[in-house]
Enzyme design. Structure first.
Site, PDB file in Angstrom:
ATOM      1  N   CYS A 113       0.813  -1.225   0.000  1.00  0.00           N
ATOM      2  CA  CYS A 113       0.000   0.000   0.000  1.00  0.00           C
ATOM      3  C   CYS A 113       0.839   1.264   0.000  1.00  0.00           C
ATOM      4  O   CYS A 113       0.364   2.335  -0.379  1.00  0.00           O
ATOM      5  CB  CYS A 113      -0.956   0.004   1.188  1.00  0.00           C
ATOM      6  SG  CYS A 113      -2.084  -1.403   1.213  1.00  0.00           S
ATOM      7  N   HIS A 252      -3.529   7.173   1.862  1.00  0.00           N
ATOM      8  CA  HIS A 252      -3.888   5.822   1.446  1.00  0.00           C
ATOM      9  C   HIS A 252      -5.294   5.531   1.942  1.00  0.00           C
ATOM     10  O   HIS A 252      -5.613   5.746   3.111  1.00  0.00           O
ATOM     11  CB  HIS A 252      -2.890   4.821   2.030  1.00  0.00           C
ATOM     12  CG  HIS A 252      -3.321   3.393   1.879  1.00  0.00           C
ATOM     13  ND1 HIS A 252      -3.775   2.890   0.687  1.00  0.00           N
ATOM     14  CD2 HIS A 252      -3.371   2.374   2.785  1.00  0.00           C
ATOM     15  CE1 HIS A 252      -4.084   1.612   0.858  1.00  0.00           C
ATOM     16  NE2 HIS A 252      -3.851   1.278   2.112  1.00  0.00           N
ATOM     17  N   ASN A 282     -10.084  -0.199  -0.536  1.00  0.00           N
ATOM     18  CA  ASN A 282      -8.625  -0.132  -0.459  1.00  0.00           C
ATOM     19  C   ASN A 282      -8.046  -0.730  -1.738  1.00  0.00           C
ATOM     20  O   ASN A 282      -8.098  -1.942  -1.934  1.00  0.00           O
ATOM     21  CB  ASN A 282      -8.153  -0.915   0.772  1.00  0.00           C
ATOM     22  CG  ASN A 282      -6.651  -0.866   0.981  1.00  0.00           C
ATOM     23  OD1 ASN A 282      -5.901  -0.481   0.094  1.00  0.00           O
ATOM     24  ND2 ASN A 282      -6.203  -1.291   2.150  1.00  0.00           N
TER      25      ASN A 282
END
Length: 325
Positions: A113, A252, A282
């Site tokens: 990520c 993020h 996500n």
């Protein structure tokens, strides 16, 4: 050259939308449960004809069009992904060939990520040293391919997508020049001791399989808030600015509660935080550039704005970067 300035951005999403209601028809969950704990309402899932490379190529072309340049002028491509098309070669080389700019530098970065932040800092450094003049930095993922769709604690959290930016070597944005466009400061970290909190239980060298994502959510949440607040503070200090100087934070998009907790810890108003997790879930390395492109195209982020990017992912890896648009 002393810096790298933004020329354009782009993004791409798969055709299929998977809502919380759709998931509730497949596993023991509900829209209320997912929204309350994550803020996610839907996500995009790649079809059989969509891969990390096809999404990356679409996002790259959109960024190149936005920049108003010819793809052949790009001599550096860095693709952040944890879900490459193949073990090798790098998916970035597929993107390079599709764009018709063969011969320059092209490679993948694996920092999950945080991948886009790692790729962004790497591109900035390479442009400063003369290894290229124009760089394409991409975050692209098909995380749906590594999810255990019977594990409701993880499969509801992730989606697929891609985001990209074009950077150009510039003599603005150097240290001490906070008014000119460019990347003003970046900080990256990793802590391999936290491996077992967020990982994939497979790989070519261990199980000879792709494996599935595994996560201990509560522990990840705790580390995320502390690590992100810390690295944001480091970048703010390095750039010599105050929190109040920041126009936008593009984080993020892991979980709405992490976004809120991090913003509160730093004293950043929620209205300055770009949030797309409700629509995209996500998307790992794609989430930061995807959210950034959305906010640029809807007019929130404008030329001259001071934008902070931040992310944390498996490894653990985490980082932040400050850019004057």
């Amino acid at each position: 050259m002393t810096g790298a300035r933004l020329l354009g951005s782009g993004s791409a999403l798969p055709k299929r939308v998977l809502t919380n209601a759709d998931l509730a028809a497949q596993i023991d969950t509900s829209d209320e449960w997912i929204v309350e704990r994550t803020g996610i309402r839907q996500r995009y899932i790649a079809g059989d004809d969509e891969t990390t490379s096809t999404l990356a190529i679409a996002a790259a072309r959109a960024a190149i069009d936005d920049a108003g340049i010819d793809a052949s002028s790009i001599d550096l491509i860095i693709l952040a992904t944890a879900t490459p098309d193949n073990t090798f070669p790098a998916t970035a080389t597929k993107v390079q060939h599709a764009l018709g700019c063969n011969g320059g530098v092209a490679f993948d970065v694996a920092a999950v990520c945080s991948g886009f932040l790692y790729a962004l800092a790497t591109a900035d450094s390479l442009l400063k040293t003369g290894m290229g003049t124009r760089a394409l930095v991409i975050g692209a993922e098909t995380f749906s391919r590594i999810l255990d769709w019977e594990d409701r604690t993880t499969c509801v959290l992730f989606g697929d997508g891609a985001g990209a930016i074009v950077l150009e070597a510039s003599d603005t944005g150097a240290a001490g020049d906070n008014d000119g466009p460019g990347i003003l400061a970046s900080r990256l970290h990793a802590d391999g001791g936290q491996h077992d909190l967020l990982y994939v239980d497979g790989g070519p060298s261990t199980t000879q399989t792709v494996g599935h994502l595994r996560m201990k959510g509560r522990e990840v949440f705790r580390h995320a808030v502390v690590n992100l607040a810390s690295v944001l503070g480091e970048v703010i200090e390095e750039a010599g600015i105050s929190v109040e100087d920041i126009d936008w934070v593009v984080p993020h998009q892991a979980n709405a509660r992490i976004l809120d907790a991090t913003a509160r810890k730093l004293g950043i108003p929620r209205e300055k935080v770009i949030i797309t997790v409700d629509q995209h879930a996500n998307t790992s390395a794609a989430s930061v550039p995807l959210a950034f492109d959305v906010a640029r195209r809807d007019g929130r982020i404008k030329s001259g704005d001071l934008v902070m990017f931040e992310a944390m992912g498996g490894g653990f890896t985490w980082g932040a970067s400050l850019m004057r648009i």
